[in-house]
Scaffold this motif. Sequence first.
Motif, PDB file in Angstrom:
ATOM      1  N   THR A   1       0.878  -1.258  -0.052  1.00  0.00           N
ATOM      2  CA  THR A   1      -0.020  -0.035   0.124  1.00  0.00           C
ATOM      3  C   THR A   1       0.897   1.157  -0.026  1.00  0.00           C
ATOM      4  O   THR A   1       0.591   2.273  -0.856  1.00  0.00           O
ATOM      5  N   THR A   2       1.762   1.082   0.796  1.00  0.00           N
ATOM      6  CA  THR A   2       2.730   2.530   1.058  1.00  0.00           C
ATOM      7  C   THR A   2       3.934   2.390  -0.086  1.00  0.00           C
ATOM      8  O   THR A   2       4.576   3.434  -0.027  1.00  0.00           O
ATOM      9  N   ARG A   3       4.361   1.261  -0.348  1.00  0.00           N
ATOM     10  CA  ARG A   3       5.756   1.330  -0.959  1.00  0.00           C
ATOM     11  C   ARG A   3       6.996   1.821  -0.057  1.00  0.00           C
ATOM     12  O   ARG A   3       7.797   1.962  -0.622  1.00  0.00           O
ATOM     13  N   SER A   4       6.843   1.672   1.390  1.00  0.00           N
ATOM     14  CA  SER A   4       7.876   2.410   2.003  1.00  0.00           C
ATOM     15  C   SER A   4       8.342   1.167   3.025  1.00  0.00           C
ATOM     16  O   SER A   4       7.569   0.494   3.764  1.00  0.00           O
TER      17      SER A   4
ATOM     18  N   ALA B   1     -12.687  -9.460  13.331  1.00  0.00           N
ATOM     19  CA  ALA B   1     -13.391  -9.455  11.984  1.00  0.00           C
ATOM     20  C   ALA B   1     -14.073  -8.191  11.665  1.00  0.00           C
ATOM     21  O   ALA B   1     -13.856  -7.874  10.379  1.00  0.00           O
ATOM     22  N   LEU B   2     -14.484  -7.523  12.693  1.00  0.00           N
ATOM     23  CA  LEU B   2     -15.034  -6.233  12.478  1.00  0.00           C
ATOM     24  C   LEU B   2     -13.860  -5.306  12.080  1.00  0.00           C
ATOM     25  O   LEU B   2     -14.386  -4.420  11.109  1.00  0.00           O
ATOM     26  N   ALA B   3     -12.680  -5.294  12.646  1.00  0.00           N
ATOM     27  CA  ALA B   3     -11.682  -4.527  12.227  1.00  0.00           C
ATOM     28  C   ALA B   3     -11.243  -4.707  10.930  1.00  0.00           C
ATOM     29  O   ALA B   3     -11.086  -3.592  10.170  1.00  0.00           O
ATOM     30  N   LEU B   4     -10.950  -5.734  10.470  1.00  0.00           N
ATOM     31  CA  LEU B   4     -10.498  -6.348   9.255  1.00  0.00           C
ATOM     32  C   LEU B   4     -11.520  -6.080   8.238  1.00  0.00           C
ATOM     33  O   LEU B   4     -11.141  -5.547   7.027  1.00  0.00           O
ATOM     34  N   ALA B   5     -12.727  -6.168   8.394  1.00  0.00           N
ATOM     35  CA  ALA B   5     -13.872  -5.806   7.444  1.00  0.00           C
ATOM     36  C   ALA B   5     -14.132  -4.437   7.140  1.00  0.00           C
ATOM     37  O   ALA B   5     -14.156  -4.145   6.099  1.00  0.00           O
ATOM     38  N   THR B   6     -13.777  -3.510   8.287  1.00  0.00           N
ATOM     39  CA  THR B   6     -13.768  -2.140   7.956  1.00  0.00           C
ATOM     40  C   THR B   6     -12.608  -1.650   7.214  1.00  0.00           C
ATOM     41  O   THR B   6     -12.458  -0.726   6.299  1.00  0.00           O
ATOM     42  N   GLY B   7     -11.279  -2.548   7.355  1.00  0.00           N
ATOM     43  CA  GLY B   7     -10.242  -1.816   6.715  1.00  0.00           C
ATOM     44  C   GLY B   7     -10.480  -2.304   5.240  1.00  0.00           C
ATOM     45  O   GLY B   7      -9.727  -1.751   4.461  1.00  0.00           O
ATOM     46  N   ALA B   8     -11.125  -3.481   4.886  1.00  0.00           N
ATOM     47  CA  ALA B   8     -11.260  -3.763   3.724  1.00  0.00           C
ATOM     48  C   ALA B   8     -12.120  -2.876   2.914  1.00  0.00           C
ATOM     49  O   ALA B   8     -11.698  -2.577   1.797  1.00  0.00           O
ATOM     50  N   VAL B   9     -13.082  -2.581   3.559  1.00  0.00           N
ATOM     51  CA  VAL B   9     -14.038  -1.503   2.877  1.00  0.00           C
ATOM     52  C   VAL B   9     -13.297  -0.204   2.576  1.00  0.00           C
ATOM     53  O   VAL B   9     -13.420   0.402   1.616  1.00  0.00           O
ATOM     54  N   LEU B  10     -12.591   0.198   3.551  1.00  0.00           N
ATOM     55  CA  LEU B  10     -11.686   1.437   3.351  1.00  0.00           C
ATOM     56  C   LEU B  10     -10.844   1.261   2.358  1.00  0.00           C
ATOM     57  O   LEU B  10     -10.426   2.355   1.669  1.00  0.00           O
TER      58      LEU B  10
ATOM     59  N   PRO C   1      -7.717   3.201  -2.218  1.00  0.00           N
ATOM     60  CA  PRO C   1      -6.483   2.316  -2.259  1.00  0.00           C
ATOM     61  C   PRO C   1      -5.174   2.651  -2.091  1.00  0.00           C
ATOM     62  O   PRO C   1      -4.277   1.832  -1.630  1.00  0.00           O
ATOM     63  N   THR C   2      -4.919   4.052  -2.233  1.00  0.00           N
ATOM     64  CA  THR C   2      -3.789   4.677  -1.940  1.00  0.00           C
ATOM     65  C   THR C   2      -4.024   6.105  -1.129  1.00  0.00           C
ATOM     66  O   THR C   2      -5.206   6.451  -0.967  1.00  0.00           O
ATOM     67  N   GLY C   3      -2.939   6.787  -0.698  1.00  0.00           N
ATOM     68  CA  GLY C   3      -2.938   7.772   0.006  1.00  0.00           C
ATOM     69  C   GLY C   3      -3.000   7.881   1.338  1.00  0.00           C
ATOM     70  O   GLY C   3      -2.781   6.742   1.972  1.00  0.00           O
ATOM     71  N   THR C   4      -3.429   9.009   2.040  1.00  0.00           N
ATOM     72  CA  THR C   4      -3.155   9.257   3.341  1.00  0.00           C
ATOM     73  C   THR C   4      -4.134   8.126   4.090  1.00  0.00           C
ATOM     74  O   THR C   4      -3.934   7.807   5.193  1.00  0.00           O
ATOM     75  N   VAL C   5      -5.267   8.002   3.632  1.00  0.00           N
ATOM     76  CA  VAL C   5      -6.449   7.250   4.267  1.00  0.00           C
ATOM     77  C   VAL C   5      -6.058   5.661   4.155  1.00  0.00           C
ATOM     78  O   VAL C   5      -5.989   5.042   5.071  1.00  0.00           O
ATOM     79  N   ALA C   6      -5.253   5.358   3.090  1.00  0.00           N
ATOM     80  CA  ALA C   6      -5.004   4.001   3.023  1.00  0.00           C
ATOM     81  C   ALA C   6      -3.679   3.798   3.971  1.00  0.00           C
ATOM     82  O   ALA C   6      -3.746   2.683   4.782  1.00  0.00           O
TER      83      ALA C   6
ATOM     84  N   THR D   1      -5.116   3.650   7.522  1.00  0.00           N
ATOM     85  CA  THR D   1      -5.931   2.420   7.751  1.00  0.00           C
ATOM     86  C   THR D   1      -5.157   1.247   7.901  1.00  0.00           C
ATOM     87  O   THR D   1      -5.400   0.243   8.919  1.00  0.00           O
ATOM     88  N   VAL D   2      -4.048   0.963   7.030  1.00  0.00           N
ATOM     89  CA  VAL D   2      -3.094  -0.239   7.342  1.00  0.00           C
ATOM     90  C   VAL D   2      -2.450  -0.409   8.809  1.00  0.00           C
ATOM     91  O   VAL D   2      -2.046  -1.192   9.092  1.00  0.00           O
ATOM     92  N   MET D   3      -2.114   1.092   9.076  1.00  0.00           N
ATOM     93  CA  MET D   3      -1.154   1.296  10.372  1.00  0.00           C
ATOM     94  C   MET D   3      -1.965   1.074  11.367  1.00  0.00           C
ATOM     95  O   MET D   3      -1.651   0.110  12.272  1.00  0.00           O
ATOM     96  N   VAL D   4      -3.261   1.477  11.378  1.00  0.00           N
ATOM     97  CA  VAL D   4      -4.380   1.155  12.497  1.00  0.00           C
ATOM     98  C   VAL D   4      -4.596  -0.261  12.702  1.00  0.00           C
ATOM     99  O   VAL D   4      -4.790  -0.844  13.750  1.00  0.00           O
ATOM    100  N   LEU D   5      -4.656  -1.044  11.629  1.00  0.00           N
ATOM    101  CA  LEU D   5      -4.963  -2.369  11.598  1.00  0.00           C
ATOM    102  C   LEU D   5      -3.681  -2.976  11.942  1.00  0.00           C
ATOM    103  O   LEU D   5      -4.168  -4.279  12.814  1.00  0.00           O
ATOM    104  N   SER D   6      -2.626  -2.729  12.051  1.00  0.00           N
ATOM    105  CA  SER D   6      -1.484  -3.455  12.501  1.00  0.00           C
ATOM    106  C   SER D   6      -1.638  -3.288  14.033  1.00  0.00           C
ATOM    107  O   SER D   6      -1.366  -4.305  14.712  1.00  0.00           O
ATOM    108  N   VAL D   7      -1.911  -2.185  14.705  1.00  0.00           N
ATOM    109  CA  VAL D   7      -2.242  -2.126  16.023  1.00  0.00           C
ATOM    110  C   VAL D   7      -3.283  -2.859  16.607  1.00  0.00           C
ATOM    111  O   VAL D   7      -3.266  -3.873  17.657  1.00  0.00           O
ATOM    112  N   THR D   8      -4.679  -2.857  15.979  1.00  0.00           N
ATOM    113  CA  THR D   8      -5.577  -3.369  16.416  1.00  0.00           C
ATOM    114  C   THR D   8      -5.689  -4.822  16.227  1.00  0.00           C
ATOM    115  O   THR D   8      -6.040  -5.791  17.320  1.00  0.00           O
TER     116      THR D   8
END
Length: 411
Positions: free
Chosen positions: A45-48, A91-100, A105-110, A113-120
Motif C-alpha cells: 500500500t505504501t511502498r515504504s 473480524a469487524l476491524a478487518l472488514a472495516t479495513g477492507a472497505v476503506l 486504495p492509496t493515499g493518506t487514508v490507505a 488504515t493499514v497502520m491502525v490495522l497493525s495495532v488493532t
Amino acid sequence: MSTAVTPRHARHTAGLMRSIYLPRTADALAFAMSTYGIPLLVLATTRSAALTGAAFALEWIPRLAAFGWAGSIVDRRGAAVVFHLASLGRALALATGAVLLHLHPTGTVATATVMVLSVTTGVLTEFSYIAAETAGAAAGRRAGARAHRVQAVLLGIDQTATLAGPALAGVLLLAGPPPMLAVITVLSLLAALLALRTPPSPVDPARAPKGRSSAGLLTGWRTIRSLPALGWLVTGLTLSNLAIGLLQAAGPVMVVQHFGQSTTAVGLVWSAAAGATLLSVTLCRFAIDRLGLWPVGAACAALASLACLAAAQAPDYLSYLVLVAVLMAAEGGLTVVLRTLRSRLIPPEKFGSTLSATILILLLPFPVAGVLTALTPPGALSHVITACAALQALGLFCAFARLRTDPALHT
C-alpha cells in the motif's frame, strides 16, 4: 472391554474436534495470515520499507503490552467468552479495513488504515491466542493421561498455520488488499462462531487477579515460582530461545552473505523447519505414550543443543538448513512437554495470568537476539551463535537434571 472403550474414545475425539480443534484452526490461520500479511499489506500500500518495519513493530509492541491484560481478563471472564469477543472484534476491524482500502486504495487514508490495522489486529489476536491456549489447557486436563496428545494436536495446528498462513496471505495479496483482508475476516468470524461451542472455563472472580495488567502478570510470576518443575523448564527454554532468536535474526546475514544464497533461501530454511516440527510433534505424541515426559524432553533437549552448536559451524547452506530443521524439530518436542506440564500444574483459575507471564518470559530473548545481531559484525556472528548455543546447552542440561526426579514429569 475394548468395544466399550473405542466408542468412548471416538466420542471424546469428536468432541475435541468440534469444541477445541476447529476454532483453534480458524483462529491460528487468521493469526498467521494477519501477523505476516499485514506488513506485506503495508508494503504493497505504501511502498515504504520504513513503514513496513514500523507496522511490524506496531503489531508486536502492543501484543507484548497486552499479555497481562489478556491473561487476567481470561481468568476473570472465561476463555470461551474472550475467545469469541476477540475473534469477533478482529473480524469487524478487518472488514472495516477492507472497505476503506476498496474506497481509498492509496493515499493518506490507505496509509492510516493499514497502520491502525497493525495495532488493532495485534492486540485482538493476542487476546484470542491466550483464550485459545487456556481452552486447550482445560481440554488437556480433562483428557488426563492423554493430555500430551491434545497438546501435540494443538501445536500441530499452530505449526501448520505458521507454514500455510504467510504463503496464503502473499497469494491473496496478488488479487489486492481487500480480498486478502476479506479472507482473514471470514476466518476470524468463523473462529468467533466456533468459539461459542468451546466449553466455558471455570471462573472464580474472588480468586482471579483483578483487572490491572501488572496484577495479572504478578499473579502469573508468583505461580511460576511456586511450581519448581514449571520454573526450571521455563528457565531452560528461555536460554534456548536466545540461541533460536539469534539464528532467526542472523539468518538473512548467514544465508545471503555467508553462504551466498538468495533471500528466497532464507524463507526455505524456516519452511523446512516448520515441516520438521510438524513431524516431530507427531512422533513425540507416540513417544511420550511409551516413554513418558522426562525421557522425551531430555532427548529433545540434547538434540536441540547439539544441532544448535553444529549449525553455528555449518560449512555450507544445505547442512545449515538441515541443522536448523533438526533444532526446530527438537524444540517442537520440548514445546509439547511444556504445554503438557502447564496444563497439569497450573491452577485453572490462574491459568491465563500464568500463561501470559510464561510467554512474556519466553519471548524476552528475541529482542535481545536482535540487538546482539545488530551490534555484532557479520564475520563474528557464528562465534556469538556458538556462545549462545553453549548457554542453551547448559540451561537445558540444568533444567532436565533438576526435573529428573520431579513427579510432575513422571505421572
